[in-house]
Design a protein around this motif. Structure first.
Motif, short mmCIF file in Angstrom:
data_model
loop_
_atom_site.label_atom_id
_atom_site.label_comp_id
_atom_site.label_asym_id
_atom_site.label_seq_id
_atom_site.Cartn_x
_atom_site.Cartn_y
_atom_site.Cartn_z
N UNK A 88 0.82 -1.21 0.00
CA UNK A 88 0.00 0.00 0.00
C UNK A 88 0.85 1.25 0.00
N UNK A 89 1.42 1.58 -1.14
CA UNK A 89 2.29 2.74 -1.26
C UNK A 89 1.46 4.02 -1.28
N UNK A 90 2.05 5.16 -0.90
CA UNK A 90 1.28 6.42 -0.84
C UNK A 90 1.14 7.09 -2.20
N UNK A 91 0.21 6.61 -3.00
CA UNK A 91 -0.03 7.21 -4.31
C UNK A 91 -1.01 8.37 -4.11
N UNK A 92 -0.47 9.44 -3.57
CA UNK A 92 -1.27 10.61 -3.18
C UNK A 92 -1.46 11.56 -4.35
N UNK A 93 -2.24 12.60 -4.10
CA UNK A 93 -2.46 13.62 -5.13
C UNK A 93 -1.13 14.22 -5.57
N UNK A 94 -0.26 14.54 -4.63
CA UNK A 94 1.03 15.15 -4.96
C UNK A 94 1.87 14.21 -5.82
N UNK A 95 1.93 12.94 -5.43
CA UNK A 95 2.71 11.97 -6.19
C UNK A 95 2.14 11.84 -7.60
N UNK A 100 2.45 12.79 -13.54
CA UNK A 100 1.72 13.09 -14.78
C UNK A 100 2.07 14.49 -15.31
N UNK A 101 3.12 15.08 -14.81
CA UNK A 101 3.49 16.44 -15.24
C UNK A 101 3.71 16.49 -16.75
N UNK A 102 3.19 17.52 -17.41
CA UNK A 102 3.32 17.60 -18.88
C UNK A 102 4.77 17.61 -19.37
N UNK A 103 5.71 18.00 -18.52
CA UNK A 103 7.10 18.06 -18.95
C UNK A 103 7.80 16.72 -19.01
N UNK A 104 7.19 15.68 -18.52
CA UNK A 104 7.81 14.35 -18.53
C UNK A 104 7.72 13.71 -19.91
N UNK A 105 8.75 12.95 -20.27
CA UNK A 105 8.71 12.24 -21.55
C UNK A 105 7.64 11.15 -21.52
N UNK A 113 -1.98 -2.52 -8.56
CA UNK A 113 -1.54 -3.12 -7.29
C UNK A 113 -1.99 -4.57 -7.24
N UNK A 114 -1.06 -5.47 -7.02
CA UNK A 114 -1.36 -6.89 -6.92
C UNK A 114 -1.90 -7.19 -5.53
N UNK A 115 -3.06 -6.64 -5.24
CA UNK A 115 -3.74 -6.80 -3.96
C UNK A 115 -5.16 -6.29 -4.15
N UNK A 116 -6.00 -6.54 -3.14
CA UNK A 116 -7.40 -6.16 -3.29
C UNK A 116 -7.64 -4.68 -3.08
N UNK A 117 -6.97 -4.07 -2.10
CA UNK A 117 -7.27 -2.70 -1.71
C UNK A 117 -6.46 -1.66 -2.44
N UNK A 118 -6.98 -0.43 -2.43
CA UNK A 118 -6.25 0.72 -2.97
C UNK A 118 -6.50 1.94 -2.10
N UNK A 119 -6.66 1.70 -0.78
CA UNK A 119 -7.02 2.80 0.12
C UNK A 119 -5.90 3.80 0.32
N UNK A 120 -4.66 3.47 -0.08
CA UNK A 120 -3.57 4.44 -0.01
C UNK A 120 -3.39 5.18 -1.34
N UNK A 121 -4.28 4.93 -2.29
CA UNK A 121 -4.27 5.64 -3.58
C UNK A 121 -5.34 6.72 -3.54
N UNK A 122 -5.01 7.90 -4.05
CA UNK A 122 -6.00 8.96 -4.17
C UNK A 122 -6.74 8.74 -5.50
N UNK A 123 -7.85 8.03 -5.41
CA UNK A 123 -8.59 7.68 -6.63
C UNK A 123 -9.20 8.90 -7.32
N UNK A 124 -9.64 9.87 -6.54
CA UNK A 124 -10.21 11.08 -7.14
C UNK A 124 -9.16 11.82 -7.96
N UNK A 128 -8.99 12.45 -12.09
CA UNK A 128 -8.83 13.80 -12.63
C UNK A 128 -7.62 13.90 -13.54
N UNK A 129 -6.56 13.16 -13.21
CA UNK A 129 -5.31 13.25 -13.96
C UNK A 129 -5.19 12.19 -15.05
N UNK A 130 -6.23 11.37 -15.21
CA UNK A 130 -6.22 10.38 -16.29
C UNK A 130 -5.39 9.15 -16.00
#
Length: 372
Positions: A88-95, A100-105, A113-124, A128-130
């Protein structure tokens, strides 16, 4: 330009499948046209690390630390199209914004995630960021159900604490509270009605236990038909009426603090509570205090999930003599992790355009079974 239909695609593997499964998984990702970059931080076996380093680009960072995760997803401007993890890594809004920054190649479009949950991911934020989110619900249901029943039996029969007493040379302490309760003839209440709860119901029924189930609003009388247990209307009814209560709901806004001090007081004297779902569902401090008062709430508990886990683990329950503790290990069997890895590979194959064919089956060495 990057996206689901552009090659080559870069994949950051934050933590590969365990042991020899890692090699098969990485080769399968490569067969999908992905270029894995593998984080070795959680690969303890030196020989396996060397074999991964011989075939793949590698990095070494703490995926649980948000700044490190964000920096490695940026990869000095190279970026990644996809991310794979187990924990459960912190895939937060900031991360996600940095990944997804436009400047990245390469901009992140898929996180799996090879697990059932994604509660540490900011799904919203991901929506929004695709960034598509893929998980593997149900892949570890059998494994979690197995440990759940083991913890129920330990709480009822005192296996681990009696073993500890004998190792300390105290026969008297080892035989305290005998005779014990048992699953035979007990009423087991399941909070939740998903795949894991259904497995637990089947296993406990094999011990001649009666099963009650309190599910979400979606668990209607019609859906309860054929279930190996009786549907009850409310959590309060289940808590007050059962000898054993086992919690199997995901971490959501609705389930945070679902069982606190007031709910624990409803439980029968001499009853047992087991939590293998998420720490946020059962309040640790409330459970700790309830266990210290034999006249209010559960008599014993067994817990596999905690508010603070990992190297900085701390919990009042770890020092509570009435609680069995387990290091968030319910889903960690080789069979369950192999199933989760294979299901996630299927999700990646579908996303990146190979839904019919999927990745080739591989043995632990990464060789195609079709060619062996």
């Amino acid at each position: 330009m990057t996206g689901p239909h552009c090659l080559p695609r870069r994949l950051l593997v934050v933590d590969p499948a365990p042991g020899e499964q890692a090699l098969a998984e990485l080769n399968a990702f490569a067969a999908l046209g992905l270029e894995p970059v593998v984080n070795l931080r959680r690969v303890a076996d030196a020989a396996l690390r060397a074999r991964i380093e011989a075939s793949w680009e590698t990095v070494d960072f703490d995926g649980f630390r948000e700044p490190e995760l964000a920096a490695h997803l940026e990869a000095e401007g190279h970026g990644y199209d996809a991310l794979k993890c187990r924990a459960g890594i912190p895939l937060t809004r900031t991360v996600l914004e940095r990944a997804t920054h436009p400047g990245l190649r390469h901009r992140l479009v898929l996180a799996g995630r090879a697990a059932a949950g994604s509660d540490t991911f900011d799904r919203a934020a991901a929506t929004r960021l695709g960034v598509a989110i893929r998980t593997t619900p149900g892949a570890n249901a059998a494994a979690v159900a197995e440990l759940t029943v083991a913890l129920v039996l330990d709480a009822l029969r005192g296996v681990s604490r009696r073993a500890a007493a004998l190792r300390e040379g105290s026969w008297g302490a080892a035989v305290e509270d005998l005779p014990t309760g048992s699953l035979a003839g007990a009423r087991v209440g399941l909070v939740g009605s998903g795949a894991i709860a259904r497995r637990v119901a089947g296993l406990t029924r094999a011990f001649d236990a009666e099963v009650w189930v309190c599910g979400s609003p979606r668990f209607t009388p019609e859906r309860a038909v054929g279930w190996p247990g009786r549907r009850v209307e409310s959590l309060a009814e289940l808590l007050a009426g059962c000898d054993v209560v086992s919690v199997h709901v995901p971490a959501t806004a609705e389930t945070v603090g679902l069982i606190g001090a007031a709910e624990l007081r409803l439980m029968r004297p001499g009853s047992v509570l087991v939590n293998t779902s998420r720490a946020s569902v059962v309040r640790e401090e409330a459970l700790h205090h309830a266990l210290l008062d034999p006249n209010r709430g559960p008599w014993r508990a067994a817990v596999d999930v905690f508010d603070t886990e990992g190297p900085r683990f701390s919990s009042l329950l770890a020092g509570n003599p009435h609680c069995t503790v387990s290091p968030h290990a319910a889903g960690m069997t080789r069979a369950a992790m192999r199933e989760a890895s294979q299901r996630l590979l299927g999700e990646f194959a579908s996303f990146f355009g190979r839904p019919e064919e999927g990745p080739p089956a591989t043995d632990p060495e990464g060789r195609s079974r079709q060619s062996s």
